[in-house]
Write an enzyme that holds these catalytic residues in place. Structure first.
Site, short mmCIF file in Angstrom:
data_model
loop_
_atom_site.label_atom_id
_atom_site.label_comp_id
_atom_site.label_asym_id
_atom_site.label_seq_id
_atom_site.Cartn_x
_atom_site.Cartn_y
_atom_site.Cartn_z
N ASP A 71 142.68 26.67 49.20
CA ASP A 71 141.64 25.75 48.75
C ASP A 71 140.29 26.28 49.26
OD1 ASP A 71 140.30 23.21 47.86
OD2 ASP A 71 142.38 22.58 47.69
N HIS A 76 138.36 25.31 43.29
CA HIS A 76 138.81 25.24 44.69
C HIS A 76 139.09 26.65 45.23
CE1 HIS A 76 138.86 20.93 45.17
NE2 HIS A 76 139.49 20.79 44.02
N GLU A 84 139.86 19.88 39.02
CA GLU A 84 138.50 19.74 39.55
C GLU A 84 137.73 21.06 39.53
OE1 GLU A 84 139.16 16.03 42.66
OE2 GLU A 84 139.51 18.08 43.39
#
Length: 767
Positions: A197, A270, A334
């Protein structure tokens, strides 16, 4: 025919037990609850002389059982006899695909002389062993006792998963192995390991050593919640990664327990930690810095350069060498498109591939990676954002933002794993008590987890065959220690496990609570710092007339009574006993305590209620809230102020629209003050209104200005109170104007801000 045979055998076993005079016994506290279980007063004792017997091929399960017995007796039963006389009491592990008919199914028969686990496959044998772990209890220094039982058991869903994020906070291999053992105990068969991440890369990749030396580390870590300003940091370098050998050991450990380990390598978003190590993989070419706080970042893998795909394919090749899982998780969630929109290489890629927009570019990215993974004989799993721009063939979707992604994927005949944020994110608060440890946000109490049903959520029955199962999520932003992580995971994971395994027909939260309480000694033995707050006092508030509130107090503990006060004092043994809703006609603080056998238990409940002319009044909204902070308009006049954790269902949220509410006081009042609560947390995309305006009217048609403000100085709750020169009005209009699009340079720039408004206050002149 086989099913009839199986049922007949089970009935025969039960009848034999009864005909021998063995009396029925109380139900054991197994979690998840078996499909069928009959208990009796017979007992089997595991001693140093107990034989352990297994069919060829079940030697691994036999070794696992022997290890569990040793652990449960602190080594006193480290060795059990393998070659003792046939008359010696024995535990027998047997595989029989004629008697037991479906994958993971097992039959468990416990008598005074034998424990027999018969299963369809090796996984079923292990499930039977895990049930033994929950059934036995230490009796003396070197003896385990098991109750007489006949149990038949098999799973409701084939996929039962738990996720763990190790990127935000790194957990040692010892914890990972213990966690896997806990998954096995509750019959969870998939471990989703979130390894990369923005805040850290946690897997060794030989071909790219900077992932270990650079991407695995960040300079410091945020202290407190990211909504707080100014942001605070600890100033300490933080990180770590799992070596290839450590990962092999974890995978082998999980395999022994028939748990599949699914690695997640995040892409295309990410990716900040990886970009810090290899800046050429980003659109701007850096420099980048491994993230030190939590959120979503604009810098992602560049979709226009082939070098990005070469890098990711190399990484995935090494990942697939380490993980035999049929599924590889590639994230896909995302991913901001800001950099892609301004990147020449990405725009060129869109022209070459005839892609309409950046959403289709993301689909191209996912499809290209999926094709590579499929070429290696594997398949991808992704979060539901992989639907954007079109779903890659063969992909499985984890639906986390609700039901819509699951329905869309299932309609395209793709398998879905239900992972909804509201019900199955265990980084959410599980209690609204102020003493709770800092969490990401949200409110997901144990009962909400238990009541979640993925099949009902899917709606259309034609889609049900594509619902593969469900999974709990553990994001670790605010879980910087093992006890904090365990506190958030347990017991909610156990509730999820039961909903994923047990038949829908046996759903009973009260019975689950009973069994859960009986499990706490086992959790303590396993050194699990589980939360025990699920029976604490909760409340509801109703207004049957303007200016009055009726407060109902609740607990799921049938053995406890509630004592309370309304004057702010701490309740004691002589305080009022709660028997019926508490009537309040003025602002008060209710405090309450649970008592068992005259002794206080659990934490003190305390909640303030504010009563003014708006409380309980009629209210209408011009437009309803359109965010997850939804609810009835009456939330604005129910006498309860929302907390700064905004997870208590006391805020109404608006995106791209204003709040306009009209409050009917019933009769004309002489008003001297108006106000409302507004949230201002830019790091949560929550912006105070541009202006907050109040107007008054006698007839509800013609309004005149009362007061207004454009000042919201507090990062957090702005409790706006505007004094007036006394004025008469029956109707009060409240208008909070939305900020709209988040400006450049701010977190979430370019997206819609959220307007959150809470309790409205109207103070009249006293007569």
């Amino acid at each position: 025919m086989k099913r009839v045979l199986l049922i007949s055998l089970l009935i025969g076993v039960c009848n034999t037990a009864m005909s021998q005079g063995i009396k029925a016994a109380a139900k054991a506290a197994l979690i998840p609850l078996p499909v069928t279980a009959v208990y009796n007063t017979d007992s089997f004792f595991i001693t140093p002389h107990t034989r352990l017997v297994a069919d060829p091929g079940n030697e691994g399960a036999l070794a696992l059982l022997r290890n569990y017995i040793s652990e449960a007796t602190s080594g006193a039963l480290a060795q059990t006899e393998a070659g003792a006389a046939q008359t010696t009491p024995a535990i027998v592990l047997h595989t029989d695909t004629l008697l037991v008919q479906q994958p993971e199914e097992y039959l468990l028969h416990i008598t005074g002389k034998q424990v027999l686990i018969t299963a369809y496959d090796a996984a079923g044998i292990v499930h039977g062993i895990e049930s033994l772990r929950q059934l036995w209890h230490l009796k003396g220094a070197a003896q385990l006792a098991l109750p007489g039982a006949v149990i038949r058991d098999y799973p409701r869903f084939g996929y039962r998963g738990m996720h763990l994020d190790v990127s935000r906070h790194f957990f040692p291999v010892s914890f990972i192995k213990a966690f896997i053992d806990q998954l096995a105990l509750y019959k969870i068969n998939n471990f989703h390991w979130h390894l990369t991440d923005d805040q850290g890369w946690r897997i060794e990749i030989k071909k790219y050593p900077a992932l270990q030396s650079v991407a695995a580390w960040r300079d410091q870590t945020m202290i407190g919640h990211k909504k707080e300003l100014p942001h605070r940091f600890d100033g300490k370098k933080y990180g770590g990664y799992y070596t290839r050998e450590e990962i092999k050991a974890v995978v082998a450990y999980a395999t022994e327990r028939h748990i599949n380990v699914i690695p997640e390598i995040e892409m295309p978003g990410h990716a900040l930690a990886a970009l810090t190590a290899y800046p050429s993989l980003g659109c701007t070419k850096g420099p980048y810095k491994t993230a030190q706080f939590w959120g979503i970042f604009d810098d992602v893998f560049c979709a226009g350069n082939d070098s990005t795909f070469i890098f990711l394919q190399d990484v995935l090749e090494e990942v697939m060498e380490l993980f035999p899982s049929a599924y590889i998780h590639i994230g896909g969630d995302e991913c901001p498109k800001v950099r892609w929109a301004h990147c020449p290489a990405c725009q060129q890629r869109m022209r070459q591939e005839h892609l309409a927009d950046e959403h289709e570019l993301q689909s191209y990215f996912i499809r290209r990676i999926s094709n590579y993974v499929q070429s290696k004989g594997r398949k991808i799993i992704g979060w539901d954002e992989i639907l954007e721009g079109g779903l890659a063939p063969g992909a499985t979707v984890m639906s986390w933002r609700g039901v819509e992604g699951a329905v869309t994927a299932a309609k395209q005949q793709h398998h879905v794993i239900m992972t909804p944020e509201d019900e199955l994110y265990f980084d959410h608060y599980q209690s609204l008590y102020a003493e709770e440890q800092t969490a990401a946000g949200g409110y997901t109490p144990l009962e909400e987890v238990y009541n979640y049903d993925p099949l009902r959520a899917a709606g259309d029955t034609a889609l049900l065959p594509y619902i593969a199962g469900m999974q709990g999520q553990v994001w670790s932003e605010y879980l910087n220690t093992i006890p904090k992580a365990q506190y958030m995971i347990f017991p909610r994971m156990m509730a999820m496990a039961e909903r994923a395994w047990s038949p829908q027909t046996v759903k009973d939260f009260n019975d689950f609570s009973r069994r859960l309480k009986a499990q706490y000694p086992l959790l303590q033995q396993l050194h699990i710092a589980a939360a025990d707050n699920f029976e604490e006092i909760n409340f509801t508030a109703d207004s049957l007339a303007p200016g009055q509130l009726y407060i109902s107090l609740h607990t799921t503990d049938p053995a406890a009574v509630i004592r309370y006060t309304t004057d702010g004092s701490t309740p004691g043994q002589r305080s009022k006993l709660y028997r019926q809703p508490i009537q309040l006609t003025k602002s008060s603080t209710v405090k309450a305590m649970l008592y068992q056998q005259g002794q206080p238990t659990h934490r003190l409940f305390h909640q303030s209620f504010g009563i003014n002319k708006a409380t309980g009044a009629g209210i209408t909204l011009k437009q309803p809230p359109n965010t997850k902070f939804s609810g009835d308009a009456s939330l604005l006049v129910n006498g309860i102020s929302g907390s700064d954790r905004y997870n208590d269902a006391q805020w109404l949220g608006f995106s791209g629209r204003d709040l306009e509410a009209v409050i009917d006081l019933g009769t004309e009042q002489t008003i001297r003050e108006v106000g409302a609560n507004c949230l201002n947390y830019h790091w949560q995309r929550m912006w105070a209104p541009v202006s907050l305006e109040f107007e008054g009217s006698a007839d509800g048609i013609h309004y005149a200005p009362l007061a207004a403000t454009t000042s919201f100085p507090v990062n957090g709750i702005n409790k706006i109170r505007l004094p007036l020169k006394p004025v008469k009005a029956r109707f009060v209009k409240v208008l909070a104007r939305n900020k709209g699009v988040i400006p450049p340079g701010e977190y979430g720039a370019g997206g819609n801000s959220q307007l959150l408004v809470g309790e409205v206050v109207i103070i009249a002149v006293s007569h």
